[in-house]
Motif scaffolding. Sequence first.
Motif, PDB file in Angstrom:
ATOM      1  N   THR A   9       0.836  -1.200   0.000  1.00 15.51           N
ATOM      2  CA  THR A   9       0.000   0.000   0.000  1.00 15.51           C
ATOM      3  C   THR A   9       0.873   1.253   0.000  1.00 15.51           C
ATOM      4  N   ALA A  10       1.928   1.266   0.763  1.00 18.50           N
ATOM      5  CA  ALA A  10       2.842   2.415   0.798  1.00 18.50           C
ATOM      6  C   ALA A  10       3.511   2.619  -0.551  1.00 18.50           C
ATOM      7  N   VAL A  11       3.907   1.556  -1.220  1.00 17.39           N
ATOM      8  CA  VAL A  11       4.540   1.659  -2.542  1.00 17.39           C
ATOM      9  C   VAL A  11       3.556   2.211  -3.562  1.00 17.39           C
ATOM     10  N   PHE A  13       0.882   4.163  -2.970  1.00 20.40           N
ATOM     11  CA  PHE A  13       0.664   5.578  -2.673  1.00 20.40           C
ATOM     12  C   PHE A  13       1.861   6.433  -3.082  1.00 20.40           C
ATOM     13  N   LEU A  14       3.076   5.905  -2.878  1.00 24.76           N
ATOM     14  CA  LEU A  14       4.274   6.627  -3.299  1.00 24.76           C
ATOM     15  C   LEU A  14       4.303   6.782  -4.820  1.00 24.76           C
ATOM     16  N   GLY A  15       3.910   5.740  -5.558  1.00 25.07           N
ATOM     17  CA  GLY A  15       3.851   5.825  -7.023  1.00 25.07           C
ATOM     18  C   GLY A  15       2.822   6.841  -7.496  1.00 25.07           C
ATOM     19  N   PHE A  17       1.799   9.447  -5.784  1.00 26.30           N
ATOM     20  CA  PHE A  17       2.330  10.751  -5.412  1.00 26.30           C
ATOM     21  C   PHE A  17       3.372  11.233  -6.428  1.00 26.30           C
ATOM     22  N   ILE A  18       4.258  10.369  -6.869  1.00 24.57           N
ATOM     23  CA  ILE A  18       5.286  10.726  -7.862  1.00 24.57           C
ATOM     24  C   ILE A  18       4.637  11.022  -9.222  1.00 24.57           C
TER      25      ILE A  18
END
Length: 155
Positions: A9-11, A13-15, A17-18
Amino acid sequence: MGISVSASTAVVFLGVFIAAGTLYPAVSNGVEQVTTAQQQQGDRILAQQNTAINVTDATYNITTGELRVNVTNDGTTALNVPETNLLVDGVPNSTESQYETSIAGDTDTDVWLPGETLNVSISDTLGEIFNASPDRVQVVVEYGVSDARPVKEVS
């Protein structure tokens, strides 16, 4: 639910965001360019509406072979003399060395202000420019504004 679900889930959301961080500047620049182009088009339309010329006199001296054209800037826009085109019987006179321009006797100015008269003189002493006496002249300035007048013959 272990740590792998939280890490996934963190990966994700990071994708997202980028991706949003790279998409926003591209969209912003595109909108800015379109807005600038629309403003420039509006400025050109306003300048065209404020531009007006009047060919006040066009004479051809049969004995000397000289064509004289007087054009008044009746608009509120300053015009550039090099951007002014003269058509004689529908044919553009493209050889600048064959004609002289002046505004109030000044042959060096390139700025044609509102209310001023541009004097154009074409000397055809050898009969190389005109096949016969010209019948009509048309002056075209910036923004496509033009005016025409029949040529009077004098001797």
